[in-house]
Motif scaffolding. Structure first.
Motif, PDB file in Angstrom:
ATOM      1  N   ALA A  85     -26.025 -39.507   7.551  1.00  0.00           N
ATOM      2  CA  ALA A  85     -25.104 -38.458   7.428  1.00  0.00           C
ATOM      3  C   ALA A  85     -24.054 -38.964   6.306  1.00  0.00           C
ATOM      4  N   GLU A  86     -23.833 -40.344   6.216  1.00  0.00           N
ATOM      5  CA  GLU A  86     -22.615 -40.728   5.594  1.00  0.00           C
ATOM      6  C   GLU A  86     -23.126 -40.544   3.824  1.00  0.00           C
ATOM      7  N   LEU A  87     -24.258 -41.055   3.556  1.00  0.00           N
ATOM      8  CA  LEU A  87     -24.836 -40.839   2.237  1.00  0.00           C
ATOM      9  C   LEU A  87     -25.315 -39.635   1.770  1.00  0.00           C
ATOM     10  N   LEU A  88     -25.966 -38.609   2.582  1.00  0.00           N
ATOM     11  CA  LEU A  88     -26.313 -37.454   2.044  1.00  0.00           C
ATOM     12  C   LEU A  88     -25.499 -36.479   1.340  1.00  0.00           C
ATOM     13  N   PRO A  89     -25.755 -35.872   0.447  1.00  0.00           N
ATOM     14  CA  PRO A  89     -24.821 -35.042  -0.410  1.00  0.00           C
ATOM     15  C   PRO A  89     -24.427 -33.814   0.659  1.00  0.00           C
ATOM     16  N   ARG A  90     -23.172 -33.480   0.587  1.00  0.00           N
ATOM     17  CA  ARG A  90     -22.652 -32.532   1.386  1.00  0.00           C
ATOM     18  C   ARG A  90     -22.731 -31.082   0.798  1.00  0.00           C
ATOM     19  N   PRO A  91     -22.760 -29.847   1.383  1.00  0.00           N
ATOM     20  CA  PRO A  91     -22.653 -28.738   0.740  1.00  0.00           C
ATOM     21  C   PRO A  91     -21.292 -28.682  -0.073  1.00  0.00           C
ATOM     22  N   SER A  92     -21.603 -28.184  -1.462  1.00  0.00           N
ATOM     23  CA  SER A  92     -20.380 -27.938  -2.385  1.00  0.00           C
ATOM     24  C   SER A  92     -19.530 -27.007  -2.352  1.00  0.00           C
ATOM     25  N   THR A  93     -19.385 -25.677  -1.730  1.00  0.00           N
ATOM     26  CA  THR A  93     -18.660 -24.716  -1.656  1.00  0.00           C
ATOM     27  C   THR A  93     -17.803 -24.612  -0.211  1.00  0.00           C
ATOM     28  N   GLU A  94     -16.733 -24.504  -0.245  1.00  0.00           N
ATOM     29  CA  GLU A  94     -15.995 -24.295   0.849  1.00  0.00           C
ATOM     30  C   GLU A  94     -15.611 -22.818   1.157  1.00  0.00           C
ATOM     31  N   VAL A  95     -16.023 -22.171   2.587  1.00  0.00           N
ATOM     32  CA  VAL A  95     -15.571 -20.745   2.889  1.00  0.00           C
ATOM     33  C   VAL A  95     -14.871 -20.710   3.912  1.00  0.00           C
ATOM     34  N   ASP A  96     -14.062 -19.658   4.007  1.00  0.00           N
ATOM     35  CA  ASP A  96     -13.537 -19.218   5.289  1.00  0.00           C
ATOM     36  C   ASP A  96     -13.771 -17.661   5.558  1.00  0.00           C
ATOM     37  N   VAL A  97     -14.589 -17.372   6.208  1.00  0.00           N
ATOM     38  CA  VAL A  97     -14.880 -16.001   6.140  1.00  0.00           C
ATOM     39  C   VAL A  97     -15.004 -15.588   7.926  1.00  0.00           C
ATOM     40  N   LEU A  98     -14.877 -14.235   7.891  1.00  0.00           N
ATOM     41  CA  LEU A  98     -14.965 -13.744   9.305  1.00  0.00           C
ATOM     42  C   LEU A  98     -16.411 -12.733   9.406  1.00  0.00           C
ATOM     43  N   VAL A  99     -17.402 -13.238   9.892  1.00  0.00           N
ATOM     44  CA  VAL A  99     -18.553 -12.713   9.913  1.00  0.00           C
ATOM     45  C   VAL A  99     -18.874 -11.675  11.002  1.00  0.00           C
ATOM     46  N   PRO A 100     -19.172 -10.467  10.852  1.00  0.00           N
ATOM     47  CA  PRO A 100     -19.215  -9.393  11.989  1.00  0.00           C
ATOM     48  C   PRO A 100     -20.609 -10.088  12.785  1.00  0.00           C
ATOM     49  N   TYR A 101     -20.416  -9.461  14.199  1.00  0.00           N
ATOM     50  CA  TYR A 101     -21.402 -10.151  15.103  1.00  0.00           C
ATOM     51  C   TYR A 101     -22.944  -9.331  14.611  1.00  0.00           C
ATOM     52  N   GLY A 102     -22.850  -8.426  14.000  1.00  0.00           N
ATOM     53  CA  GLY A 102     -24.098  -7.913  13.598  1.00  0.00           C
ATOM     54  C   GLY A 102     -24.876  -8.475  12.431  1.00  0.00           C
ATOM     55  N   ARG A 103     -24.051  -9.673  11.856  1.00  0.00           N
ATOM     56  CA  ARG A 103     -24.790 -10.320  10.966  1.00  0.00           C
ATOM     57  C   ARG A 103     -24.811 -11.901  11.480  1.00  0.00           C
ATOM     58  N   GLY A 104     -25.479 -11.827  12.662  1.00  0.00           N
ATOM     59  CA  GLY A 104     -25.606 -12.980  13.181  1.00  0.00           C
ATOM     60  C   GLY A 104     -26.519 -14.042  12.488  1.00  0.00           C
ATOM     61  N   GLU A 105     -27.301 -13.499  11.756  1.00  0.00           N
ATOM     62  CA  GLU A 105     -28.527 -14.268  10.914  1.00  0.00           C
ATOM     63  C   GLU A 105     -27.663 -15.086   9.858  1.00  0.00           C
ATOM     64  N   LEU A 106     -26.518 -14.761   9.320  1.00  0.00           N
ATOM     65  CA  LEU A 106     -25.750 -15.633   8.292  1.00  0.00           C
ATOM     66  C   LEU A 106     -25.012 -16.763   9.207  1.00  0.00           C
ATOM     67  N   VAL A 107     -24.504 -16.332  10.385  1.00  0.00           N
ATOM     68  CA  VAL A 107     -23.985 -17.419  11.033  1.00  0.00           C
ATOM     69  C   VAL A 107     -25.106 -18.601  11.331  1.00  0.00           C
ATOM     70  N   ALA A 108     -26.081 -18.139  11.832  1.00  0.00           N
ATOM     71  CA  ALA A 108     -27.418 -19.153  11.895  1.00  0.00           C
ATOM     72  C   ALA A 108     -27.499 -20.035  10.784  1.00  0.00           C
ATOM     73  N   ARG A 109     -27.684 -19.397   9.507  1.00  0.00           N
ATOM     74  CA  ARG A 109     -28.021 -20.056   8.115  1.00  0.00           C
ATOM     75  C   ARG A 109     -26.923 -21.078   8.052  1.00  0.00           C
ATOM     76  N   VAL A 110     -25.613 -20.872   8.278  1.00  0.00           N
ATOM     77  CA  VAL A 110     -24.476 -21.573   8.158  1.00  0.00           C
ATOM     78  C   VAL A 110     -24.779 -22.795   8.851  1.00  0.00           C
ATOM     79  N   HIS A 111     -24.949 -22.699  10.345  1.00  0.00           N
ATOM     80  CA  HIS A 111     -25.272 -23.792  11.137  1.00  0.00           C
ATOM     81  C   HIS A 111     -26.472 -24.576  10.868  1.00  0.00           C
ATOM     82  N   ARG A 112     -27.524 -24.046  10.265  1.00  0.00           N
ATOM     83  CA  ARG A 112     -28.723 -24.712   9.900  1.00  0.00           C
ATOM     84  C   ARG A 112     -28.541 -25.433   8.500  1.00  0.00           C
ATOM     85  N   GLU A 113     -27.977 -24.906   7.469  1.00  0.00           N
ATOM     86  CA  GLU A 113     -27.998 -25.045   6.005  1.00  0.00           C
ATOM     87  C   GLU A 113     -26.699 -25.567   5.737  1.00  0.00           C
TER      88      GLU A 113
END
Length: 473
Positions: free
Chosen positions: A408-436
């Motif tokens: 966890a310490e050495l693996l590269p971290r995602p490069s782009t920081e975002v601050d968004v409000l995702v509608p509940y109808g787009r739950g697949e994007l929230v799942a992708r954020v958690h996964r990727e």
């Protein structure tokens, strides 16, 4: 004093007197049955072998350790090791490997033990192979042929079998030999007009030439097949890179416990066997860091001292997984008597891969495995010898949490920081954020899921349609 002894003294005058013995008997190599009741529990042994090596540098302990490893390779290939000998020389004899005056001593050992095969701890030239077989009257193979044979026995996938066959053919091509009348089938077509006429002319090429032509054609076909298979592998790798999923490659000496470590970290369930080169096919599995980031872990083929260059070439697509990884887990057998030799052998092969690709190797984490089977004195020595290494036991699970934290310490971290409000109808994007990605903060509001996260470029583009208040851009 024999003639070859005199020659030996001239060429190796700097060697110490006690080192210049003709053949050193290496104790403890015999794998013959000690109790007849073991028969039903032992695999069928098809060959009875005598090992012979040439000690050109290093200490006597290193020379004997090399022959001991050759004995393990022979056992893995299914042979009974009857005896083992090492000759001290400045360099192998160019004609007979161990020196012409010593071949007769080796012949007497073969007769006394009833061996049907001699295995040399080095790669023999075609001339050395031919002369040794003629004088010993038994089959002679070298270390390279032995390793290729083990690979052929253990290959399971279509790609693995093709890679091994390619390596075997590349090794065989310069060592083809013609016997008897197969060398005299010359003079085809009009060239045979004065030598018997129709019906008595040869086919135009020797049997040897025919075999070489067929092998070259087969090599070309195998190269095309492997290239097509590597395209599929590259496509999968490219998909992971597009999603910016970090990748970790497991490399190390054969039988160091790489597959066991993969199973322990990911629950992959791949084959684990206490044998050399049990794993030939790369296996990739997904896993997660303790903070929830997804990465891939790839198990690769094991290395060994003096790994045949034909195998490095044939397994190029598999070994490229190592060069393309974000992080390299270099697994070391902590219970081995000479783990530092294993480390050096792996670094030698990795250097060859790096040179061929023209790229630098990824950051390396040394993982000392099998600490449950090593004594405390050995582990203390390794902690001093390999500072910064992670000490684990894939069998008992000890040290795995520390390894996961290091990843966890050495693996590269995602490069782009975002601050968004995702509608509940787009739950697949929230799942992708958690996964990727890496979620820094998450809050459920009246209008959707408020996310503060680090994500890769592709996912950032998909989230770019939403602002921090949830309204589409």
């Amino acid at each position: 004093m024999t003639e070859d002894y005199a020659e030996d003294m001239v060429s190796t005058g700097e060697l110490e007197l006690e080192d210049r013995s003709a053949l050193r008997r290496v104790a403890g190599l015999s794998t013959e049955l000690t109790d007849i009741t073991e028969v039903e529990y032992r695999q069928l042994r098809l060959e009875r072998v005598v090992l012979v090596g040439v000690w050109t540098e290093g200490s006597a302990t290193e020379a004997e350790a090399s022959l001991t490893e050759l004995a393990r390779l022979a056992e893995t290939a299914g042979s009974d090791v009857l005896d083992g000998m090492v000759q001290r020389r400045e360099r192998p004899d160019p004609a007979t490997y161990v020196g012409s005056g010593k071949v007769e001593e080796l012949r007497q050992t073969v007769i006394a033990t009833g061996a049907d095969t001699v295995i040399c701890d080095g790669e023999l030239s075609p001339g050395q192979l031919r002369q040794l077989e003629e004088r010993l009257k038994v089959k002679v193979i070298d270390r390279t042929a032995l390793i290729l044979d083990i690979f052929a026995q253990h290959a399971r996938s279509k790609e693995g079998k093709a890679q091994v066959e390619l390596a075997q053919l590349q090794y065989l091509l310069p060592r083809l030999r013609g016997w008897g009348e197969s060398l005299s089938r010359q003079a085809g077509g009009r060239a045979g007009g004065g030598n018997g006429g129709v019906g008595l002319r040869g086919p135009g090429e020797t049997k040897l030439e025919t075999d070489r032509r067929r092998i070259r054609a087969k090599v070309a076909k195998l190269r095309r097949q492997i290239a097509a298979m590597s395209d599929v592998r590259d496509t999968k790798r490219g998909r992971r890179l597009a999603n910016e999923v970090p990748s970790v490659a497991i490399a190390g000496y054969t039988n160091a416990g790489k597959s066991s470590l993969l199973n322990a970290v990911t629950g992959a369930g791949v084959l684990v066997e206490d044998a050399l080169f049990a794993t030939l096919d790369a296996t990739t599995r997904r896993s997660q860091t303790p903070d929830g980031r997804t990465y891939t872990l790839t198990d690769t083929v094991g290395f060994v001292r003096h790994l045949p260059h034909q195998l490095v070439e044939a397994f190029r697509s598999t070994l490229d997984e190592v060069a393309d990884a974000d992080l390299l887990l270099h697994v070391v057998d902590g219970a081995d008597p000479n783990p530092e030799w294993q480390v050096n052998a792996v670094h030698e092969v990795l250097g060859e891969i790096s040179e061929r690709n023209g790229a630098t190797m990824p950051p390396e984490v040394l993982v000392v495995n099998k600490i449950d089977a090593a004594d405390e004195l050995q582990l203390a020595r390794l902690r001093h010898l390999l500072p910064g290494a992670v000490f684990v036991s894939a069998h008992s699970g000890e040290g795995l949490d520390e390894l996961r934290d290091r990843l966890a310490e050495l693996l590269p971290r995602p490069s782009t920081e975002v601050d968004v409000l995702v509608p509940y109808g787009r739950g697949e994007l929230v799942a992708r954020v958690h996964r990727e990605g890496e979620v820094l903060a998450e809050r459920h509001t009246e209008h959707g899921t408020q996310l503060h996260a680090r994500v890769n470029g592709d996912l950032a583009g998909a989230l770019g349609q939403f602002t921090s208040n949830g309204a589409p851009v």
